[in-house]
Design a protein around this motif. Sequence first.
Motif, mmCIF file in Angstrom:
data_model
loop_
_atom_site.group_PDB
_atom_site.id
_atom_site.type_symbol
_atom_site.label_atom_id
_atom_site.label_comp_id
_atom_site.label_asym_id
_atom_site.label_seq_id
_atom_site.Cartn_x
_atom_site.Cartn_y
_atom_site.Cartn_z
ATOM 1 N N PRO A 93 0.822 -1.211 0.000
ATOM 2 C CA PRO A 93 0.000 0.000 0.000
ATOM 3 C C PRO A 93 0.860 1.267 0.000
ATOM 4 C CG PRO A 93 -0.809 -1.579 1.606
ATOM 5 C CD PRO A 93 0.530 -2.083 1.140
ATOM 6 N N VAL A 94 0.381 2.296 -0.689
ATOM 7 C CA VAL A 94 1.053 3.595 -0.771
ATOM 8 C C VAL A 94 0.106 4.638 -0.186
ATOM 9 C CG1 VAL A 94 1.860 5.373 -2.376
ATOM 10 C CG2 VAL A 94 2.444 2.981 -2.778
ATOM 11 N N SER A 95 0.604 5.417 0.766
ATOM 12 C CA SER A 95 -0.232 6.445 1.390
ATOM 13 C C SER A 95 0.192 7.863 1.015
ATOM 14 C CB SER A 95 -0.204 6.301 2.917
ATOM 15 O OG SER A 95 1.132 6.390 3.391
ATOM 16 N N ALA A 96 1.359 7.991 0.363
ATOM 17 C CA ALA A 96 1.825 9.316 -0.043
ATOM 18 C C ALA A 96 2.655 9.217 -1.312
ATOM 19 C CB ALA A 96 2.650 9.961 1.061
ATOM 20 N N VAL A 97 2.539 10.261 -2.128
ATOM 21 C CA VAL A 97 3.434 10.438 -3.274
ATOM 22 C C VAL A 97 4.216 11.704 -2.976
ATOM 23 C CG1 VAL A 97 3.561 11.066 -5.721
ATOM 24 C CG2 VAL A 97 1.981 9.277 -4.978
ATOM 25 N N ILE A 98 5.532 11.599 -3.010
ATOM 26 C CA ILE A 98 6.385 12.759 -2.769
ATOM 27 C C ILE A 98 6.957 13.170 -4.118
ATOM 28 C CG2 ILE A 98 8.385 13.661 -1.535
ATOM 29 C CD1 ILE A 98 7.651 11.076 0.383
ATOM 30 N N LEU A 99 6.597 14.368 -4.540
ATOM 31 C CA LEU A 99 7.004 14.886 -5.844
ATOM 32 C C LEU A 99 8.090 15.931 -5.622
ATOM 33 C CD1 LEU A 99 6.594 15.169 -8.916
ATOM 34 C CD2 LEU A 99 4.812 16.855 -8.407
ATOM 35 N N SER A 100 9.275 15.678 -6.155
ATOM 36 C CA SER A 100 10.396 16.617 -6.071
ATOM 37 C C SER A 100 10.694 17.112 -7.476
ATOM 38 C CB SER A 100 11.632 15.935 -5.485
ATOM 39 O OG SER A 100 11.347 15.414 -4.204
ATOM 40 N N VAL A 101 10.667 18.437 -7.652
ATOM 41 C CA VAL A 101 10.866 19.043 -8.965
ATOM 42 C C VAL A 101 12.033 20.017 -8.887
ATOM 43 C CG1 VAL A 101 9.807 20.441 -10.790
ATOM 44 C CG2 VAL A 101 8.412 18.812 -9.501
ATOM 45 N N LYS A 102 12.959 19.871 -9.825
ATOM 46 C CA LYS A 102 14.103 20.769 -9.893
ATOM 47 C C LYS A 102 13.714 21.995 -10.708
ATOM 48 C CE LYS A 102 19.048 20.434 -10.743
ATOM 49 N NZ LYS A 102 20.090 19.530 -11.243
ATOM 50 N N GLY A 103 13.860 23.185 -10.111
ATOM 51 C CA GLY A 103 13.505 24.424 -10.780
ATOM 52 C C GLY A 103 14.621 24.934 -11.665
ATOM 53 N N PRO A 104 14.346 25.962 -12.478
ATOM 54 C CA PRO A 104 15.344 26.529 -13.387
ATOM 55 C C PRO A 104 16.565 27.094 -12.647
ATOM 56 C CG PRO A 104 13.194 27.610 -13.670
ATOM 57 C CD PRO A 104 13.054 26.604 -12.586
ATOM 58 N N ASP A 105 16.367 27.505 -11.378
ATOM 59 C CA ASP A 105 17.478 28.047 -10.596
ATOM 60 C C ASP A 105 18.273 26.958 -9.883
ATOM 61 O OD1 ASP A 105 15.628 27.242 -8.715
ATOM 62 O OD2 ASP A 105 15.633 29.130 -7.593
ATOM 63 N N GLY A 106 17.883 25.687 -10.082
ATOM 64 C CA GLY A 106 18.566 24.562 -9.449
ATOM 65 C C GLY A 106 17.976 24.176 -8.113
ATOM 66 N N GLY A 107 17.079 25.001 -7.586
ATOM 67 C CA GLY A 107 16.416 24.683 -6.326
ATOM 68 C C GLY A 107 15.412 23.555 -6.508
ATOM 69 N N ILE A 108 15.146 22.838 -5.425
ATOM 70 C CA ILE A 108 14.217 21.711 -5.480
ATOM 71 C C ILE A 108 12.975 22.029 -4.659
ATOM 72 C CG2 ILE A 108 13.868 19.289 -4.876
ATOM 73 C CD1 ILE A 108 16.803 18.827 -5.547
ATOM 74 N N THR A 109 11.811 21.846 -5.290
ATOM 75 C CA THR A 109 10.526 22.005 -4.627
ATOM 76 C C THR A 109 9.981 20.613 -4.344
ATOM 77 O OG1 THR A 109 10.103 24.009 -5.899
ATOM 78 C CG2 THR A 109 8.208 22.975 -4.839
ATOM 79 N N ARG A 110 9.562 20.392 -3.110
ATOM 80 C CA ARG A 110 9.060 19.069 -2.728
ATOM 81 C C ARG A 110 7.630 19.201 -2.212
ATOM 82 N NH1 ARG A 110 13.258 16.375 0.396
ATOM 83 N NH2 ARG A 110 13.860 15.642 -1.642
ATOM 84 N N ASP A 111 6.720 18.391 -2.775
ATOM 85 C CA ASP A 111 5.325 18.342 -2.344
ATOM 86 C C ASP A 111 4.997 16.923 -1.898
ATOM 87 O OD1 ASP A 111 4.580 21.000 -2.946
ATOM 88 O OD2 ASP A 111 4.241 20.476 -5.038
ATOM 89 N N THR A 112 4.360 16.806 -0.744
ATOM 90 C CA THR A 112 3.882 15.509 -0.276
ATOM 91 C C THR A 112 2.383 15.477 -0.520
ATOM 92 O OG1 THR A 112 5.604 15.379 1.404
ATOM 93 C CG2 THR A 112 3.686 13.954 1.696
ATOM 94 N N LEU A 113 1.967 14.535 -1.348
ATOM 95 C CA LEU A 113 0.564 14.399 -1.740
ATOM 96 C C LEU A 113 -0.009 13.141 -1.101
ATOM 97 C CD1 LEU A 113 1.265 15.075 -5.514
ATOM 98 C CD2 LEU A 113 0.478 16.744 -3.823
ATOM 99 N N MET A 114 -1.036 13.296 -0.288
ATOM 100 C CA MET A 114 -1.671 12.142 0.336
ATOM 101 C C MET A 114 -2.475 11.396 -0.734
ATOM 102 S SD MET A 114 -0.196 12.734 3.016
ATOM 103 C CE MET A 114 -0.622 11.277 3.893
ATOM 104 N N THR A 115 -2.476 10.084 -0.623
ATOM 105 C CA THR A 115 -3.099 9.283 -1.661
ATOM 106 C C THR A 115 -3.505 7.915 -1.154
ATOM 107 O OG1 THR A 115 -2.823 8.488 -3.928
ATOM 108 C CG2 THR A 115 -0.936 8.260 -2.484
ATOM 109 N N VAL A 116 -4.227 7.216 -1.974
ATOM 110 C CA VAL A 116 -4.464 5.796 -1.792
ATOM 111 C C VAL A 116 -3.955 5.161 -3.075
ATOM 112 C CG1 VAL A 116 -6.171 3.975 -1.546
ATOM 113 C CG2 VAL A 116 -6.472 6.133 -0.317
ATOM 114 N N GLY A 117 -2.981 4.306 -2.938
ATOM 115 C CA GLY A 117 -2.409 3.659 -4.108
ATOM 116 C C GLY A 117 -1.667 2.411 -3.682
ATOM 117 N N SER A 118 -0.868 1.874 -4.590
ATOM 118 C CA SER A 118 -0.114 0.664 -4.261
ATOM 119 C C SER A 118 1.064 0.485 -5.211
ATOM 120 C CB SER A 118 -1.018 -0.571 -4.348
ATOM 121 O OG SER A 118 -1.463 -0.760 -5.676
ATOM 122 N N CYS A 119 2.015 -0.290 -4.738
ATOM 123 C CA CYS A 119 3.085 -0.804 -5.583
ATOM 124 C C CYS A 119 2.886 -2.312 -5.616
ATOM 125 C CB CYS A 119 4.463 -0.458 -5.026
ATOM 126 S SG CYS A 119 4.878 1.297 -5.155
#
Length: 156
Positions: A93-119
């Motif tokens: 079971p998966v309860s969160a998706v963590i999305l990390s995106v590299k911006g044009p300035d090289g900085g990283i934005t991280r969002d934790t998205l609650m979910t119901v899913g699975s691997c």
Amino acid sequence: MLTRVFTLLLLIGVSCAAEAQPLTRNVLKGTCETLVVAGRDVSPTCGESIVNTVQGRRTSFDFTSSDGTTVSFSGTGMPQDRQEEVGVDALQPVSAVILSVKGPDGGITRDTLMTVGSCRFPASSPGRSTVACAADTQRGRFEGTFTTASEAAPGR
């Protein structure tokens, strides 16, 4: 065989949770077949490895694209279920998706998205192991499918 080893690694990580909660990080090489980020298919940019991280009762599978985006499918390892009757070795079971995106300035934005899913770890051909993750979030669907290959020499 690799599927069972993969499942065993997850269970070992979970059994260590009662102790100091060490971090276990496994880099798996192979072929990324699918990567969907917020409903957008970015499979051609998917990397040639995934990372499986286990710390305490939490485990994740991290898929990375060539633009620096990382999608982590994360859940607790305890409720992992065998699903033999439907042709799947195990379901995580998966309860969160963590999305990390590299911006044009090289900085990283991280969002934790609650979910119901699975691997899922579907049965694969000998010498291969597959991880197939999927989760729906408020930002859309996330999917990742990755197949490892044994590094044993041919004929072994």
